[in-house]
Write an enzyme that holds these catalytic residues in place. Structure first.
Site, PDB file in Angstrom:
ATOM      1  N   CYS A   7       9.790   4.905  -5.095  1.00  0.00           N
ATOM      2  CA  CYS A   7       8.604   4.259  -5.759  1.00  0.00           C
ATOM      3  C   CYS A   7       7.821   5.474  -6.596  1.00  0.00           C
ATOM      4  O   CYS A   7       8.811   6.499  -6.874  1.00  0.00           O
ATOM      5  CB  CYS A   7       7.523   3.727  -4.858  1.00  0.00           C
ATOM      6  SG  CYS A   7       6.542   4.707  -3.859  1.00  0.00           S
ATOM      7  N   ASN A  10       5.514   7.773  -3.127  1.00  0.00           N
ATOM      8  CA  ASN A  10       6.000   7.815  -1.798  1.00  0.00           C
ATOM      9  C   ASN A  10       5.140   7.867  -0.773  1.00  0.00           C
ATOM     10  O   ASN A  10       5.227   8.558   0.223  1.00  0.00           O
ATOM     11  CB  ASN A  10       7.413   9.009  -1.698  1.00  0.00           C
ATOM     12  CG  ASN A  10       7.974   8.706  -0.226  1.00  0.00           C
ATOM     13  OD1 ASN A  10       8.271   9.848   0.020  1.00  0.00           O
ATOM     14  ND2 ASN A  10       8.387   7.766  -0.152  1.00  0.00           N
ATOM     15  N   CYS A  12       3.069   4.629  -0.652  1.00  0.00           N
ATOM     16  CA  CYS A  12       2.844   3.123  -0.395  1.00  0.00           C
ATOM     17  C   CYS A  12       3.850   2.413  -0.260  1.00  0.00           C
ATOM     18  O   CYS A  12       4.318   2.302   0.873  1.00  0.00           O
ATOM     19  CB  CYS A  12       1.965   2.790  -1.453  1.00  0.00           C
ATOM     20  SG  CYS A  12       0.248   3.507  -1.904  1.00  0.00           S
ATOM     21  N   ARG A  13       4.513   1.897  -1.557  1.00  0.00           N
ATOM     22  CA  ARG A  13       5.717   0.983  -1.268  1.00  0.00           C
ATOM     23  C   ARG A  13       6.863   1.616  -0.728  1.00  0.00           C
ATOM     24  O   ARG A  13       7.620   0.913   0.234  1.00  0.00           O
ATOM     25  CB  ARG A  13       6.017   0.206  -2.638  1.00  0.00           C
ATOM     26  CG  ARG A  13       4.840  -0.346  -3.282  1.00  0.00           C
ATOM     27  CD  ARG A  13       5.000  -0.668  -4.655  1.00  0.00           C
ATOM     28  NE  ARG A  13       4.949   0.501  -5.595  1.00  0.00           N
ATOM     29  CZ  ARG A  13       5.136   0.597  -6.673  1.00  0.00           C
ATOM     30  NH1 ARG A  13       5.134  -0.565  -7.534  1.00  0.00           N
ATOM     31  NH2 ARG A  13       4.835   1.666  -7.486  1.00  0.00           N
ATOM     32  N   ASP A 115       2.291  -2.800  -6.771  1.00  0.00           N
ATOM     33  CA  ASP A 115       1.701  -1.489  -6.323  1.00  0.00           C
ATOM     34  C   ASP A 115       0.468  -1.626  -5.905  1.00  0.00           C
ATOM     35  O   ASP A 115      -0.626  -2.120  -6.422  1.00  0.00           O
ATOM     36  CB  ASP A 115       1.798  -0.489  -7.668  1.00  0.00           C
ATOM     37  CG  ASP A 115       1.309   0.761  -7.230  1.00  0.00           C
ATOM     38  OD1 ASP A 115       1.052   1.085  -6.082  1.00  0.00           O
ATOM     39  OD2 ASP A 115       1.404   1.679  -8.121  1.00  0.00           O
TER      40      ASP A 115
END
Length: 146
Positions: A7, A10, A12-13, A115
């Site tokens: 993502c 690096n 969250c998702r 996001d």
């Protein structure tokens, strides 16, 4: 099978995706995550961690930037957005054949994963639902290929 989730930062998702897949503890599947613009050693975001803990998924995480060692390690590189994919293909064209967006790889469509960065807990929970559904389908696809 080595899966590399990518993502932006690096936090969250991609760490959520990696934690969800790793939590399934599937023999023969290893998971890493990184960000195209990540700082090194940052913790997973607070709301991402809270969301995972609510689902009884525990992940020790420190952010890392995409690097060639991990790109080489990966059998499949799954990005959260088409922009992430484009950046990787531009910067690392030798790995183009194994770079996909998560939804492209599973569903054949390039829909981005939402996001949650900067959002409240409910936004992170929505992202979790999207990721968990995609990863359930990813597991089915991987098990058919093995």
């Amino acid at each position: 099978m080595n899966i590399y989730f990518v993502c932006t930062g690096n936090t969250c998702r991609s760490p959520m995706a990696a934690a969800i897949l790793a939590h399934k503890n599937i023999k023969g599947i290893a998971v890493k995550s990184a960000g195209v613009y990540a700082g090194e050693g940052e913790p997973i975001s607070h709301y991402a961690q809270m969301t995972l803990v609510q689902k009884q998924i525990f992940a020790a995480h420190a952010s890392s930037q995409v690097n060639e060692v991990d790109l080489e390690w990966a059998d499949i590189i799954l990005t959260m957005t088409t922009r992430h994919k484009q950046l990787l293909v531009q910067g690392y064209s030798e790995y183009m054949s194994k770079i996909y967006t998560l939804n492209e790889y599973i569903f054949g469509q390039a829909e981005d994963v939402m996001d949650p960065y900067g959002g409240d807990l409910s936004i992170y929970e929505q992202t979790y639902v999207q990721l968990a559904a995609a990863i359930d389908q990813l597991v089915i696809k991987l098990q058919k290929e093995v």
